[in-house]
Design an enzyme around this catalytic site. Structure first.
Site, short mmCIF file in Angstrom:
data_model
loop_
_atom_site.label_atom_id
_atom_site.label_comp_id
_atom_site.label_asym_id
_atom_site.label_seq_id
_atom_site.Cartn_x
_atom_site.Cartn_y
_atom_site.Cartn_z
N LEU A 90 6.31 -6.58 1.94
CA LEU A 90 7.32 -6.40 0.90
C LEU A 90 8.19 -5.22 1.30
CD1 LEU A 90 5.26 -6.62 -2.46
CD2 LEU A 90 6.74 -8.39 -1.49
N ASP A 91 9.47 -5.28 0.96
CA ASP A 91 10.34 -4.12 1.18
C ASP A 91 9.76 -2.93 0.44
OD1 ASP A 91 12.05 -5.75 2.62
OD2 ASP A 91 13.47 -6.02 0.97
N ARG A 92 10.06 -1.75 0.95
CA ARG A 92 9.53 -0.52 0.34
C ARG A 92 9.89 -0.42 -1.14
NH1 ARG A 92 11.00 5.70 2.23
NH2 ARG A 92 9.54 6.73 0.83
N THR A 147 10.63 -2.84 -3.23
CA THR A 147 10.19 -4.00 -4.01
C THR A 147 8.76 -3.77 -4.49
OG1 THR A 147 11.57 -5.46 -2.69
CG2 THR A 147 9.84 -6.50 -3.98
N ARG A 181 17.56 -10.58 -1.58
CA ARG A 181 18.63 -9.63 -1.86
C ARG A 181 19.97 -10.12 -1.31
NH1 ARG A 181 15.76 -4.23 0.37
NH2 ARG A 181 17.76 -3.26 -0.21
#
Length: 326
Positions: A150-152, A154, A252
């Site tokens: 996961l993105d930081r 998110t 995104r």
């Protein structure tokens, strides 16, 4: 079980003989050594393999050799860099907080509700990540690896494998698109009801600073996200986003491409839209991995795990609901 036989050397260091079990079979010997010898530079690992100091069944091997169950690996004494343990211990509050984020755990898998702002792993200037923290919390765990990322910024569901066989099985589900991921995102404006799928190829660019920027580009990789309206507000929409492919920043960029950037997205967002949300106290990306559906790698059962939104996201939604009533 892994069987270790150690032989003392004159300088008080030891040679290890490790018998490979079924769970460790199938991986390259260089990857096995990298995982086992934490803190040892990659260059040193390749050097000891090349010099024949690492042997399998008493014979020399190449880094790409694939291990089989029953293989006996000779690992020479190497000096491990102890400094790597320091950064994680400096973040003990974050490590302890992870313990309260566990949603599900058994002998094969671990599922957590990752907080926003925490990277999934250290690196790129970050000393602490979820996987490093979990290894501190579970020192007895022989194997802990991320199934996906996961993105930081998110929040939400993150799946970790506790056995190599589980990791292989879950990666196969990802490859075959048999794992369903659902995210909740707050986007700008009124999402059009007819826009149920965004198919747009994504091309990743890495800037000199190391920052990753993704754009819709005909030369990019095929990418698909399904969207469903969950709730409408005066100037925003809460949507469920389900990625079919798993590209970097996919949801995104696809939301932005559809004309509805996600709230407080510092790379693909709209500052004017963010300023309209000042009453909600939101100051982070509104993207949350809310549900994950997959087949358990051992039992074959279908599991669906849900992760509640954090307090900040819930507060934002409640404020928007109240403004709808006025």
């Amino acid at each position: 079980m892994v069987i270790k036989i150690t032989v003392m050397k004159t300088n008080n260091q030891i040679v290890q003989f490790v018998t490979i079990d079924d769970d460790e079979a199938g991986q390259r010997v260089d990857n096995f050594l990298l995982a086992r010898l934490k803190g040892v530079p990659k260059s040193m690992i390749y050097r000891i393999v090349r010099k024949g100091e690492v042997r399998v069944n008493k014979g020399r091997i190449k880094p790409e050799y694939k291990l089989s169950a029953g293989d006996v690996v000779r690992i020479p004494p190497v000096r491990v860099a102890e400094r790597q343990a320091v950064p994680v211990s400096a973040k003990l509050d974050k490590v302890a907080a992870l313990d309260g984020c566990v949603l599900y755990e058994d002998d094969h898998i671990l599922v957590i509700n990752k907080p926003a702002g925490t990277a999934v792993h250290g690196g790129s200037g970050l000393s602490f990540g979820v996987i490093e923290g979990l290894r501190v919390l579970r020192p007895e765990a022989k194997f802990l690896e991320l199934v996906h990322r996961l993105d930081r910024d998110t929040s939400g569901i993150l799946l970790i494998a506790k056995k190599r066989s589980a990791l292989r099985a879950l990666h196969e589900q990802l490859r075959l698109k048999q794992m369903q991921k659902d995210y909740l995102a707050l986007v700008r404006g009124q999402w059009q009801s007819h826009c149920k799928v965004v198919q747009a190829p994504l091309l990743k660019n890495i800037l000199q600073s190391g920052e990753r920027i993704v754009k819709v580009n005909g030369e990019g990789k095929p990418s698909e996200t399904r969207f469903k309206i969950e709730e409408r507000f005066t100037n925003a929409t809460l949507v469920k986003a389900s990625p079919v492919t798993g590209r970097t920043h996919q949801i995104r960029v696809h939301a932005q491409y559809a004309g509805h950037p996600i709230a407080f997205d510092d790379r693909y967002g709209d500052k004017a839209f963010d300023s309209q949300l000042s009453d909600t106290r939101l100051n982070r990306l509104f993207l949350h991995a809310s549900a994950l559906k997959f087949t358990h790698p051992s039992t074959g059962e279908t599991l669906r795990v849900e992760a509640p939104m954090d307090e900040q996201l819930r507060y934002c939604i409640n404020v928007l609901r109240k403004s709808n009533c006025h």
